[in-house]
Structures are given as C-alpha cells and as structure tokens.
Design an enzyme around this catalytic site. Structure first.
Site, PDB file in Angstrom:
ATOM      1  N   GLY A  31       0.819  -1.210   0.000  1.00 45.91           N
ATOM      2  CA  GLY A  31       0.000   0.000   0.000  1.00 45.91           C
ATOM      3  C   GLY A  31       0.851   1.257   0.000  1.00 45.91           C
ATOM      4  N   ALA A  32       0.210   2.401   0.364  1.00 42.98           N
ATOM      5  CA  ALA A  32       0.845   3.723   0.266  1.00 42.98           C
ATOM      6  C   ALA A  32       1.415   3.866  -1.152  1.00 42.98           C
ATOM      7  CB  ALA A  32       1.920   3.914   1.333  1.00 42.98           C
ATOM      8  N   LEU A  33       0.547   3.651  -2.115  1.00 44.91           N
ATOM      9  CA  LEU A  33       0.977   3.558  -3.511  1.00 44.91           C
ATOM     10  C   LEU A  33       1.524   4.889  -4.026  1.00 44.91           C
ATOM     11  CD1 LEU A  33      -2.002   1.441  -4.945  1.00 44.91           C
ATOM     12  CD2 LEU A  33       0.153   0.641  -3.931  1.00 44.91           C
ATOM     13  N   GLU A  35       4.097   6.631  -7.587  1.00 40.94           N
ATOM     14  CA  GLU A  35       4.307   6.495  -9.047  1.00 40.94           C
ATOM     15  C   GLU A  35       5.044   5.200  -9.415  1.00 40.94           C
ATOM     16  OE1 GLU A  35       3.146   8.215 -11.684  1.00 40.94           O
ATOM     17  OE2 GLU A  35       1.911   9.122 -10.132  1.00 40.94           O
ATOM     18  N   HIS A  37       4.656   2.262  -7.959  1.00 34.38           N
ATOM     19  CA  HIS A  37       3.633   1.220  -8.033  1.00 34.38           C
ATOM     20  C   HIS A  37       2.773   1.403  -9.294  1.00 34.38           C
ATOM     21  CE1 HIS A  37       4.164   1.420  -3.487  1.00 34.38           C
ATOM     22  NE2 HIS A  37       4.450   0.169  -3.765  1.00 34.38           N
ATOM     23  N   LYS A 149      14.220  -1.410  -7.737  1.00 37.04           N
ATOM     24  CA  LYS A 149      14.723  -0.651  -6.571  1.00 37.04           C
ATOM     25  C   LYS A 149      15.002  -1.601  -5.420  1.00 37.04           C
ATOM     26  CE  LYS A 149      13.775   1.980  -2.868  1.00 37.04           C
ATOM     27  NZ  LYS A 149      12.834   1.484  -1.878  1.00 37.04           N
ATOM     28  N   GLN A 153      15.421  -8.143  -3.066  1.00 33.72           N
ATOM     29  CA  GLN A 153      14.089  -8.779  -3.016  1.00 33.72           C
ATOM     30  C   GLN A 153      13.761  -9.420  -4.364  1.00 33.72           C
ATOM     31  OE1 GLN A 153      10.418  -7.120  -1.107  1.00 33.72           O
ATOM     32  NE2 GLN A 153       9.919  -6.454  -3.161  1.00 33.72           N
ATOM     33  N   ARG A 187       8.398   4.852   2.093  1.00 35.32           N
ATOM     34  CA  ARG A 187       9.082   5.374   3.289  1.00 35.32           C
ATOM     35  C   ARG A 187       9.603   6.807   3.104  1.00 35.32           C
ATOM     36  NH1 ARG A 187      10.615  -0.305   3.996  1.00 35.32           N
ATOM     37  NH2 ARG A 187       9.814  -0.968   6.021  1.00 35.32           N
TER      38      ARG A 187
HETATM   39  O1  PAF Z   1       8.068  -4.683  -1.908  1.00 33.32           O
HETATM   40  C1  PAF Z   1       7.075  -4.747  -1.145  1.00 33.32           C
HETATM   41  O2  PAF Z   1       6.246  -3.851  -1.081  1.00 33.32           O
HETATM   42  C2  PAF Z   1       6.915  -5.976  -0.253  1.00 33.32           C
HETATM   43  O3  PAF Z   1       8.145  -6.445   0.190  1.00 33.32           O
HETATM   44  C3  PAF Z   1       6.104  -7.092  -0.913  1.00 33.32           C
HETATM   45  C4  PAF Z   1       6.796  -7.632  -2.157  1.00 33.32           C
HETATM   46  C5  PAF Z   1       4.729  -6.572  -1.288  1.00 33.32           C
HETATM   47  C6  PAF Z   1       5.926  -8.249   0.056  1.00 33.32           C
HETATM   48  O4  PAF Z   1       5.255  -7.855   1.211  1.00 33.32           O
END
Ligand code: PAF
Length: 279
Positions: A31-33, A35, A37, A149, A153, A187
C-alpha cells in the site's frame, strides 16, 4: 474494480479466471501507492487480461524494532489510485487472514536472504518470500511485477519462484525516481524537507560510480561511494556493496558487470538504492 478480503474468495476467482484462459498479472504491494507502483500496475494492465493489486502490510517482514506500526496505511487513497489505473481486483487481506493463529510454514531462500539488507534486517526476506509465495498461490498469477529498486528482493523472489517451480513469471521493472533522483518509496514520506535534499544525494553518488566503473576497480568505487554517502547530512551507512548482477554472489575485483547496492539511514529513515555497473 472489486475489493477482496478473503483468501478463499481470491483463490476461487483466480481459479475461475484460469479456467476461462484469462491471464492474471499480480502487483504485490504494502500500500501507500506511489508512481513506482503505478508504473508496475501500468505494465500489468498492458500485458495481462486481469490485474490484481495486493495491499498487505506484512508483519512477518518487519523486525521487532522496525516501522511496522508507523508504516503508512492509506487504503482509501490506494483504492482511488487502483481504480484510476484500471486495476480489476484489489486483494487486501487482514493479518489474521494471511497468518491465522497456529500458522507454521515459512519460505527461506538460503544465503541470499542473509547478505546485504538481510544482515541488518534479520528474518526480513523470510517474511517477504513467505508472503509472496502465498500471494502467487492465491492469485495463480501468470506474471508478477517487482521494482528493481528492491534489487535483493527481486533476485530472492526469482530464485524462490525457480526453486519451488512456481508458474508465475517474475517481471523486473525499472526504478521510478523523483525529479531530484531520489528513488520512490513509501518510506520517503518519513523524510523532512532537509532530509529529502540529503537523500537526493544518494542517486547522484551512484551515478558517479557508474561513470567511474569504466576505469576504476571495485575497491576504489566502494571507497568513493562510502565517502560520498558519509558526507550527506544526517547519514549513517549500513552497507555499500558490489555484487554479481544476476545472483548477488561476491564478485572479483575486476568484474565487468555488477550491481552496486547501498543502504543508508538519513536521520531515522533507512533508504536503499542500487545501480547496474557495466564496463
Ligand atoms: O516490496 C514490497 O512492497 C513488499 O516487500 C512485498 C513484495 C509486497 C511483500 O510484502
């Protein structure tokens, strides 16, 4: 656009879509979408028949002293953004829906989860891999979109998907930056005006490293980046590392391609960024 809260309903819809031959694209988010996202959503809307955005602030990927409680939760605003950008389903489960009492199963990607951010955020990638595996199963996604970014991950999810034989194809997407170069992140909303100015320095330093890589070796680059980041106001460095671009393994000093990844605190906010270096 439909909002789904129950895993069983998400699975039922996913199965129905699968049977009808409709391909689902998943954009996993907390969430907190922003640009960044929106650009992932745009890619899915373009390539997939159906776009699912998951919104779940995943407690299992936050350490005990991290910002789980403070993490921005802007559900109504996120829903508007999803609607505007032609999302078909928002999957927004509760914590107890994802991790009911007695939950026991976790996914770990050995070694890759313990380096870089994993050294400073113990258990973080175990939480990420677990929730993403669950989302892949619940949505039966054909493709899932992740920003470069969060480079570590991305590589961890790719490895997990390969090792566990998920059908879901992982689509890496470019970093979206503010005009001042700061990589977009939910963040960033923690930063004061002065901190934003300082944080904008990170991407400039990385760009400098990209240019330097033509004639300097890894040790020289890391030293210079370290000094640059240290000179930013209110900064405290977690790490500056160069790693293999494809699998994050250690590289030799004369490598021809690498990712330069950094994690640095500006005041009380931990920021990550990275750049690909090629000779
Ligand atoms: O990148 C994120 O926002 C999170 O790590 C994810 C991939 C949604 C998993 O909670």
């Amino acid at each position: 656009m439909k909002i789904i809260k129950k895993a069983s309903e998400m699975q039922r819809i996913a199965l129905k879509l699968f049977k009808c031959g409709e391909e689902v694209g998943l954009v996993p988010t907390m969430g907190a979408l922003h640009e960044g996202h929106v650009s992932l959503i745009g890619k899915s809307v373009k390539h997939d028949d159906i776009t699912v955005v998951s919104i779940f602030v995943n407690p299992t990927q936050f350490g005990p002293n991290e910002d789980y409680l403070k993490y921005p939760r802007l559900f109504e605003q996120d829903i508007k953004i999803c609607k505007k950008n032609h999302v078909n389903y928002v999957f927004a489960p509760s914590v107890s829906e994802m991790f009911p009492d007695g939950y026991k199963t976790f996914v770990e990607v050995k070694d890759m989860q313990d380096i870089l951010c994993g050294e400073y955020r113990k258990g973080h990638f175990k939480g990420v891999a677990t929730v993403v595996a669950k989302l892949f199963n619940m949505t039966m996604a054909e493709r899932a979109y992740f920003g470069i970014k969060d480079f570590q991950q991305l590589r961890i999810i790719e490895k997990m998907a390969k090792d566990l034989n998920f059908r879901t194809k992982i689509v890496p997407c470019p970093v979206i930056r503010e005009k001042n170069g700061l990589a977009m992140s939910s963040r960033n909303s923690y930063l004061s005006e002065n901190e934003i100015k300082a944080a904008a320095g990170i991407s400039k330093i990385l760009k400098g490293a990209k240019a330097d890589f033509k004639e300097k070796d890894a040790v020289q680059i890391i030293k210079k980046v370290y000094a640059g980041l240290e000179s930013l106001p209110e900064s405290k460095i977690d790490y500056v590392e160069m790693r293999d671009y494809n699998n994050l393994s250690k590289i030799n000093i004369n490598a021809k391609k690498a990712v330069l990844a950094v994690a640095v605190w500006i005041g009380k906010t931990r920021l990550i960024d990275n750049i690909m270096l090629v000779k």
